[in-house]
Design an enzyme around this catalytic site. Structure first.
Site, PDB file in Angstrom:
ATOM      1  N   TYR A 161       0.355   0.102  -1.952  1.00  0.00           N
ATOM      2  CA  TYR A 161      -0.500   0.133  -3.137  1.00  0.00           C
ATOM      3  C   TYR A 161      -0.372   1.483  -3.818  1.00  0.00           C
ATOM      4  CZ  TYR A 161      -4.762  -0.136  -6.023  1.00  0.00           C
ATOM      5  OH  TYR A 161      -5.654  -0.143  -7.061  1.00  0.00           O
ATOM      6  N   LYS A 200      -7.996  10.870  -3.806  1.00  0.00           N
ATOM      7  CA  LYS A 200      -8.922  10.832  -2.665  1.00  0.00           C
ATOM      8  C   LYS A 200      -9.359  12.222  -2.193  1.00  0.00           C
ATOM      9  CE  LYS A 200      -8.000   6.070  -1.818  1.00  0.00           C
ATOM     10  NZ  LYS A 200      -6.775   5.342  -2.020  1.00  0.00           N
ATOM     11  N   ASP A 204       3.797   8.756  -2.296  1.00  0.00           N
ATOM     12  CA  ASP A 204       2.419   8.532  -2.725  1.00  0.00           C
ATOM     13  C   ASP A 204       1.521   8.957  -1.562  1.00  0.00           C
ATOM     14  OD1 ASP A 204      -0.072   7.696  -3.377  1.00  0.00           O
ATOM     15  OD2 ASP A 204       0.486   5.633  -3.885  1.00  0.00           O
TER      16      ASP A 204
END
Ligand SMILES: *Cc1c(COP(=O)(O)O)cnc(C)c1O
Length: 428
Positions: free
Chosen positions: A144, A267, A239
């Site tokens: 994702y 995050k 990522d």
């Protein structure tokens, strides 16, 4: 436990917010039931609107690595707010957090801040395309990279929970430039390169996957990607929205000693405020406007409240020399305990773990890619989820999510959790 007030609040929310939530995986669609509305959180615990106390294993999906309402971060935000909340002009804070991030992460000279992990990944591939003057990218099934159009192709996580891996609204024109490979399968990558010679701008990968449960890279996988990229003048994008500042100070590049060309963050880097970032060596980053031709911008990018939270978070992580070891030990303790009680109760399972990312798949075979991740028994997961919730342990409401261990967890919390899992797994 009672969840009457949460149910009522959810019913109200559903009238004015699609599905009652602002991000789909919060909605409990994968496990049934109604979502829990949070009132406050401190350290390792959530306090909900019904007065329940829950041990939190999601931690805002990763950012709260030092626990909720972590005092230095709260102080930084509070002090900064008094000075004004947004200017659309540069502040010294932005340089300070950039300097710190660049000093912590290997192989990057410059970094640009955005507002989410989605934006970071979206901008990273635009930059890679501009820099290489090529159109296509490779992503891996089950990885994702946020919800921008190019990535909603077998995207794992929320998208998989709902069985709609390809979202309507993503055009064929966009989808044709995203090539799909299998995680931990270098052969599938090589085939794409053979069929698309000199057309692939970048490979983007979660270097430790976390959006199909936790899946570590098999030995040689990341090295193989690095080599393929070198051989084809293709950029390698890590990522690290989930893994950055979580698995090591310098993320997966440091952990496995592999250099990527562009790194995406999110995050943890925002300390709980909306922050993303992407970074690379100077020659690549200088391709961005206003220095270079690749356009990228944001009214609230580098927002002072967000930068204050992120800076305080990164300082705390940087100054704590034992943090990652402590997190690893706590998570290993949890892993050992869970393995023991599930085995005793005759449950078929696989646990994957890297540092403070861990997930349980209810299938006995190794889970190494999206195919094998999908084999987990979702009915067992639902019972597991609700059983834990009922005893005050909150894990992600989807079988495709990693748990995020926080340093605020005590060994008593971990023992409590292991006991709950023992009790719940007897009822399967
Ligand atoms: C969470 C996540 C994103 C998206 O970040 P948002 O802040 O939710 O937009 C991208 N990549 C990975 C690996 C993630 O875990």
């Amino acid at each position: 436990m009672q969840y009457q007030r949460s149910s009522k609040l959810f019913a109200e929310a559903e009238k004015v917010i699609p599905g009652g939530v602002n991000s789909p995986v919060r909605a409990f669609k994968g496990v049934g039931g109604t979502p829990i509305f949070v009132k406050s959180a401190k350290g390792a615990y959530l306090y909900d609107e019904d007065g329940n106390k829950l041990i939190d294993y999601i931690n805002s999906w990763g950012p709260m690595i030092l626990g909720h309402a972590y005092q230095p971060v709260i102080d930084a935000i509070t002090e900064r707010a008094k000075l004004g909340t947004s200017f659309g002009m540069p502040t010294e804070l932005e340089t300070q957090i950039a300097q710190l991030a660049v000093s912590m992460v290997p192989n990057i000279d410059k970094i640009r801040f955005v507002n989410s992990g989605t934006e970071a990944c979206m901008s990273a591939i635009r930059l890679a395309r501009g820099f290489t003057k090529r159109d296509k990218i490779i992503k891996f099934a089950g990885c994702y990279h946020g919800h921008s159009d190019s990535f909603l192709i077998q995207a794992g996580s929320g998208a998989s929970t709902f069985g709609t891996p390809n979202s309507p609204g993503v055009t064929q024109g966009t989808a044709k430039d995203t090539l799909l490979a299998n995680y931990n399968d270098l052969e599938s990558v090589k085939l794409l390169f053979e069929a698309n010679k000199n057309e692939i701008a970048a490979i983007i990968v979660e270097p430790v996957a976390g959006n199909m449960g936790c899946i570590p890279p098999l030995a040689g996988f990341l090295e193989g990607l690095r080599q393929i990229c070198n051989d084809n003048q293709t950029l390698l994008i890590f990522d690290e929205v989930m893994t950055g500042f979580r698995l090591a100070k310098g993320g997966v590049q440091e952990l496995y000693n592999i250099n990527a060309d562009i790194i995406c963050f999110g995050k943890v880097i925002g300390g709980g405020l909306p922050v993303g970032a992407f970074a690379a060596r100077e020659e690549i980053m200088n391709y961005l406007a206003p220095l270079g031709p690749v356009y990228q911008a944001g009214t609230l990018s580098g927002n002072p409240l967000a930068m204050a939270a992120g800076l305080s978070m990164l300082q705390s992580i940087n100054n704590d020399l034992e943090l990652f070891q402590r997190l690893d030990e706590k998570t290993a303790y949890l892993e050992t305990g869970i393995k023991k009680v599930l085995t005793q109760n005759g449950i078929e399972f696989t646990i994957n773990r890297v540092g403070s990312m861990i997930s349980i798949h209810f299938d006995k075979n190794p889970v190494i890619d999206f195919q094998t991740a999908k084999k987990g028994d979702n009915e067992t997961f639902k019972k597991f989820f609700h059983g834990l919730l009922n005893e005050g342990v909150y894990i992600a409401p989807s079988a495709y999510e990693s748990w995020f261990i926080t340093d605020a967890l005590t060994y008593d919390d971990l023992d409590f959790t292991i006991n709950v899992i023992e009790k719940v797994s007897k009822t399967f």
